[in-house]
Motif scaffolding. Structure first.
Motif, PDB file in Angstrom:
ATOM      1  N   ILE A  28       5.763  38.598 -38.305  1.00  0.00           N
ATOM      2  CA  ILE A  28       6.344  37.286 -38.001  1.00  0.00           C
ATOM      3  C   ILE A  28       6.387  36.418 -39.261  1.00  0.00           C
ATOM      4  O   ILE A  28       7.381  35.732 -39.525  1.00  0.00           O
ATOM      5  CB  ILE A  28       5.551  36.603 -36.875  1.00  0.00           C
ATOM      6  CG1 ILE A  28       5.677  37.430 -35.572  1.00  0.00           C
ATOM      7  CG2 ILE A  28       6.035  35.173 -36.645  1.00  0.00           C
ATOM      8  CD1 ILE A  28       4.736  36.998 -34.478  1.00  0.00           C
ATOM      9  N   LYS A  29       5.339  36.453 -40.046  1.00  0.00           N
ATOM     10  CA  LYS A  29       5.283  35.633 -41.261  1.00  0.00           C
ATOM     11  C   LYS A  29       6.275  36.111 -42.308  1.00  0.00           C
ATOM     12  O   LYS A  29       6.835  35.300 -43.068  1.00  0.00           O
ATOM     13  CB  LYS A  29       3.854  35.675 -41.826  1.00  0.00           C
ATOM     14  CG  LYS A  29       3.627  34.777 -43.042  1.00  0.00           C
ATOM     15  CD  LYS A  29       2.156  34.817 -43.459  1.00  0.00           C
ATOM     16  CE  LYS A  29       1.892  33.930 -44.668  1.00  0.00           C
ATOM     17  NZ  LYS A  29       0.446  33.937 -45.047  1.00  0.00           N
ATOM     18  N   TYR A  30       6.525  37.416 -42.348  1.00  0.00           N
ATOM     19  CA  TYR A  30       7.429  38.004 -43.346  1.00  0.00           C
ATOM     20  C   TYR A  30       8.659  38.604 -42.664  1.00  0.00           C
ATOM     21  O   TYR A  30       9.160  39.642 -43.072  1.00  0.00           O
ATOM     22  CB  TYR A  30       6.691  39.074 -44.150  1.00  0.00           C
ATOM     23  CG  TYR A  30       5.550  38.526 -44.966  1.00  0.00           C
ATOM     24  CD1 TYR A  30       5.766  38.018 -46.246  1.00  0.00           C
ATOM     25  CD2 TYR A  30       4.251  38.500 -44.461  1.00  0.00           C
ATOM     26  CE1 TYR A  30       4.713  37.515 -47.003  1.00  0.00           C
ATOM     27  CE2 TYR A  30       3.197  37.984 -45.210  1.00  0.00           C
ATOM     28  CZ  TYR A  30       3.439  37.498 -46.470  1.00  0.00           C
ATOM     29  OH  TYR A  30       2.393  36.985 -47.214  1.00  0.00           O
ATOM     30  N   ASP A  31       9.149  37.930 -41.635  1.00  0.00           N
ATOM     31  CA  ASP A  31      10.255  38.435 -40.825  1.00  0.00           C
ATOM     32  C   ASP A  31      11.497  38.683 -41.681  1.00  0.00           C
ATOM     33  O   ASP A  31      12.009  37.767 -42.322  1.00  0.00           O
ATOM     34  CB  ASP A  31      10.578  37.417 -39.722  1.00  0.00           C
ATOM     35  CG  ASP A  31      11.435  38.010 -38.620  1.00  0.00           C
ATOM     36  OD1 ASP A  31      12.202  38.950 -38.889  1.00  0.00           O
ATOM     37  OD2 ASP A  31      11.349  37.513 -37.477  1.00  0.00           O
TER      38      ASP A  31
ATOM     39  N   THR B 270      10.758  31.282 -38.667  1.00  0.00           N
ATOM     40  CA  THR B 270       9.914  31.684 -39.790  1.00  0.00           C
ATOM     41  C   THR B 270       9.629  30.520 -40.729  1.00  0.00           C
ATOM     42  O   THR B 270       8.542  30.458 -41.327  1.00  0.00           O
ATOM     43  CB  THR B 270      10.578  32.840 -40.565  1.00  0.00           C
ATOM     44  OG1 THR B 270      11.109  33.790 -39.626  1.00  0.00           O
ATOM     45  CG2 THR B 270       9.574  33.545 -41.453  1.00  0.00           C
ATOM     46  N   VAL B 271      10.563  29.591 -40.840  1.00  0.00           N
ATOM     47  CA  VAL B 271      10.365  28.453 -41.740  1.00  0.00           C
ATOM     48  C   VAL B 271       9.216  27.565 -41.265  1.00  0.00           C
ATOM     49  O   VAL B 271       8.623  26.815 -42.061  1.00  0.00           O
ATOM     50  CB  VAL B 271      11.674  27.638 -41.862  1.00  0.00           C
ATOM     51  CG1 VAL B 271      11.926  26.788 -40.606  1.00  0.00           C
ATOM     52  CG2 VAL B 271      11.657  26.750 -43.104  1.00  0.00           C
ATOM     53  N   ARG B 272       8.859  27.671 -39.987  1.00  0.00           N
ATOM     54  CA  ARG B 272       7.782  26.842 -39.429  1.00  0.00           C
ATOM     55  C   ARG B 272       6.451  27.579 -39.364  1.00  0.00           C
ATOM     56  O   ARG B 272       5.462  27.040 -38.855  1.00  0.00           O
ATOM     57  CB  ARG B 272       8.186  26.350 -38.035  1.00  0.00           C
ATOM     58  CG  ARG B 272       9.374  25.384 -38.059  1.00  0.00           C
ATOM     59  CD  ARG B 272       9.811  24.989 -36.660  1.00  0.00           C
ATOM     60  NE  ARG B 272      10.384  26.108 -35.927  1.00  0.00           N
ATOM     61  CZ  ARG B 272      10.420  26.188 -34.597  1.00  0.00           C
ATOM     62  NH1 ARG B 272       9.889  25.234 -33.854  1.00  0.00           N
ATOM     63  NH2 ARG B 272      10.971  27.228 -34.014  1.00  0.00           N
ATOM     64  N   VAL B 273       6.411  28.809 -39.866  1.00  0.00           N
ATOM     65  CA  VAL B 273       5.153  29.555 -39.927  1.00  0.00           C
ATOM     66  C   VAL B 273       4.454  29.189 -41.235  1.00  0.00           C
ATOM     67  O   VAL B 273       4.982  29.452 -42.321  1.00  0.00           O
ATOM     68  CB  VAL B 273       5.408  31.070 -39.859  1.00  0.00           C
ATOM     69  CG1 VAL B 273       4.109  31.839 -40.033  1.00  0.00           C
ATOM     70  CG2 VAL B 273       6.091  31.441 -38.536  1.00  0.00           C
ATOM     71  N   PRO B 274       3.297  28.557 -41.170  1.00  0.00           N
ATOM     72  CA  PRO B 274       2.624  28.098 -42.392  1.00  0.00           C
ATOM     73  C   PRO B 274       2.381  29.228 -43.386  1.00  0.00           C
ATOM     74  O   PRO B 274       1.916  30.312 -43.022  1.00  0.00           O
ATOM     75  CB  PRO B 274       1.289  27.527 -41.873  1.00  0.00           C
ATOM     76  CG  PRO B 274       1.569  27.154 -40.447  1.00  0.00           C
ATOM     77  CD  PRO B 274       2.551  28.177 -39.951  1.00  0.00           C
TER      78      PRO B 274
ATOM     79  N   PRO C  57       7.039  33.010 -46.765  1.00  0.00           N
ATOM     80  CA  PRO C  57       7.988  32.905 -47.869  1.00  0.00           C
ATOM     81  C   PRO C  57       9.213  32.068 -47.503  1.00  0.00           C
ATOM     82  O   PRO C  57       9.788  31.401 -48.362  1.00  0.00           O
ATOM     83  CB  PRO C  57       8.375  34.360 -48.147  1.00  0.00           C
ATOM     84  CG  PRO C  57       7.247  35.174 -47.616  1.00  0.00           C
ATOM     85  CD  PRO C  57       6.738  34.418 -46.429  1.00  0.00           C
ATOM     86  N   THR C  58       9.605  32.081 -46.228  1.00  0.00           N
ATOM     87  CA  THR C  58      10.767  31.291 -45.801  1.00  0.00           C
ATOM     88  C   THR C  58      10.466  29.803 -45.879  1.00  0.00           C
ATOM     89  O   THR C  58      11.337  29.002 -46.266  1.00  0.00           O
ATOM     90  CB  THR C  58      11.177  31.689 -44.368  1.00  0.00           C
ATOM     91  OG1 THR C  58      11.435  33.108 -44.336  1.00  0.00           O
ATOM     92  CG2 THR C  58      12.417  30.941 -43.925  1.00  0.00           C
ATOM     93  N   GLU C  59       9.232  29.424 -45.544  1.00  0.00           N
ATOM     94  CA  GLU C  59       8.845  28.008 -45.690  1.00  0.00           C
ATOM     95  C   GLU C  59       8.942  27.586 -47.153  1.00  0.00           C
ATOM     96  O   GLU C  59       9.495  26.517 -47.465  1.00  0.00           O
ATOM     97  CB  GLU C  59       7.423  27.795 -45.180  1.00  0.00           C
ATOM     98  CG  GLU C  59       6.954  26.344 -45.311  1.00  0.00           C
ATOM     99  CD  GLU C  59       5.456  26.202 -45.103  1.00  0.00           C
ATOM    100  OE1 GLU C  59       5.050  25.242 -44.404  1.00  0.00           O
ATOM    101  OE2 GLU C  59       4.686  27.019 -45.642  1.00  0.00           O
TER     102      GLU C  59
END
Length: 475
Positions: free
Chosen positions: A81-84, A93-97, A100-102
């Motif tokens: 999920i973090k590296y989707d 993904t941008v909202r996963v602390p 890389p997308t954040e």
């Protein structure tokens, strides 16, 4: 992913016969029950089509970015999920602390950017899009149908939906595209003689239950199940059915329990009797199953359709290039393998915000189209044989299909020797063997009790895979 004799008696008999004929020809009236829906036959057009084009296009196409992790799509991995790698999941993904997308989003759009502000750019860029060019490209690639994402998990629709979205935080101009993208593409695709289908994300809509999904347990927890969402999804999908009559109704993730899935499916069949439905409505009925980035090992009695991107993502990912995109030979081998096992391939393209299909994806579509132009007879409108796979005595990887009394053998990759000895396929006298796409050239078979041996010419036409027709072999 699926009716006594005498003058009066004669008159009555004729009337009864006419009535029976009309009843037999009357279309099935489907009811919202599994028993009724299961009477829907798999349409011949879908069974024979073999290749469709999937299109993921939406607000996520504006940033068009995802990390290049998880090439094997190991969905259950602890850090997936973090590296989707799915760019269409950008909003999640941008909202996963710490993802890389954040970091990418903050670098390019600032710390306070709202994802739905991409709507302004998408609406501006999508006006440049030419649906006729897409439709011609897909036809030339050999596809027989197209499936467009009418609404992905972000909730933004690609048609001017008239169903009110009750979200108080979403301005009207961020709820749907200004252009009727669904309608424009439906017109263009139909004009090219292809069937037009529509994807709808019924299981997730992040304008209702925003999440984010951070751990595996959240996948179910974030599904919106309110009465309001069920009513909304039901109304929207009925809009799509009534306005566009899609040949494929492709739901994703699940269907809200309050959304009356059986009613949706029955109403769809009654509106589009030769349409097809996938297996992601959360009920025990479908025309086909839909494995994702996953092949089957053997022939399936149930029709199936593999969906996958040309790269690791469905949506456009600007980070992807040649290394992340399936090679032409692998793509063609994948299609042949799927068809030999009673499947279709739903092959995804991820366009940029202005509708440009990335060059690396266009190259693959052109290679696929050229191969099908020569070898399509072994693909379209075929059915599985008694076996899907085999090995030649020379070590070639083989796939089998059939059409009527004809058997087709496709060698995956360049043949390893000067002949192809098809083991466990006994030679038959009088069977003409030809290479597809090569006019008036009959190959010389050598008679063997336990194998069919084909003497190959010094130079074979084509590349990637080579299909041979054993005319009348199955008589």
């Amino acid at each position: 992913m699926i009716r006594k004799v005498g003058i009066a008696g004669i008159a009555l008999g004729v009337a009864a016969a006419v009535g029976a004929m009309c009843a037999a020809q009357a279309p099935e009236k489907y009811e919202p029950t599994i028993e009724s829906l299961d009477r829907h036959p798999l349409p011949d057009w879908y069974a024979g089509a073999k290749l469709g084009i999937f299109i993921h296009w939406g607000l996520y196409s504006v940033p068009g970015w995802a990390p290049l992790n998880h090439p094997d799509h190991d969905f259950n991995s602890n850090d997936y999920i973090k590296y989707d790698p799915y760019a269409e999941w950008y909003l999640n993904t941008v909202r996963v602390p710490g993802s890389p997308t954040e970091a990418y989003d903050r670098e390019h759009y600032g710390p306070h950017h709202d994802y739905y502000q991409f709507a302004e750019t998408f609406n501006k860029e999508s006006k440049k899009w030419n649906p006729d060019q897409w439709a011609m490209t897909f036809r030339e690639a050999g596809a027989k149908y197209v499936v467009l994402t009418s609404k992905h998990h972000e909730g933004f629709t690609l048609w001017p939906s008239t169903t009110p979205n009750p979200s108080p935080t979403l301005p009207m101009n961020e709820r749907h595209a200004e252009r009727d993208i669904v309608g424009d593409l439906t017109t263009a695709v139909t004009k090219q003689g292809l069937r037009m289908g529509l994807y709808y994300s019924g299981g997730y809509d992040w304008t209702f239950n925003s999440g984010p999904i951070e751990v595996n347990a959240d996948y179910d927890a974030v599904k919106p199940e309110s009465e309001a969402y069920g009513t909304y999804a039901n109304a929207q999908i009925h809009e799509l059915i009534a306005k566009y009559h899609p040949a494929v109704l492709w739901n994703d993730i699940d269907w809200p329990k309050t959304g009356k899935a059986l009613e949706v499916e029955a109403d769809y069949y009654n509106a589009v009797p030769d349409g097809v439905i996938d297996d992601r409505f959360g009920v025990k009925h479908s025309d086909f199953t839909s494995p994702e980035y996953e092949k089957l090992d053997k022939i399936s009695a149930k029709k199936w359709e593999e969906c996958r991107g040309l790269g690791r993502s469905f949506g456009y990912n600007r980070a992807e290039g040649e290394a992340e995109t399936i090679a032409p030979g692998e793509l063609i081998a994948l299609l042949v393998d799927i068809v030999s096992k009673n499947g279709n391939l739903l092959l995804d393209v991820g366009p940029e915000a202005d509708g440009t299909i990335p060059p690396v994806q266009m190259e693959r579509l052109k290679a696929l189209g050229a191969w099908l132009k020569q070898n399509g007879e072994a693909i379209y409108d075929t059915t599985p044989w008694t076996q899907a796979t085999g090995k030649s005595a020379e070590g070639d990887d083989l796939r089998f299909t059939r059409k009527g009394d004809d058997l087709y053998v496709t060698v995956l990759g360049k043949p390893k020797g000067k002949m192809v000895t098809i083991l466990d396929v006994p030679a038959k006298h009088g069977v003409a063997i030809t290479q597809l796409g090569v006019e008036k050239v009959e190959l010389s078979p050598m008679v063997s009790p336990n194998a069919t041996r084909i003497n190959l010419p010094a130079k074979l036409d084509g590349e990637y895979a080579y299909s041979f027709k054993l005319a009348g072999y199955l008589k």
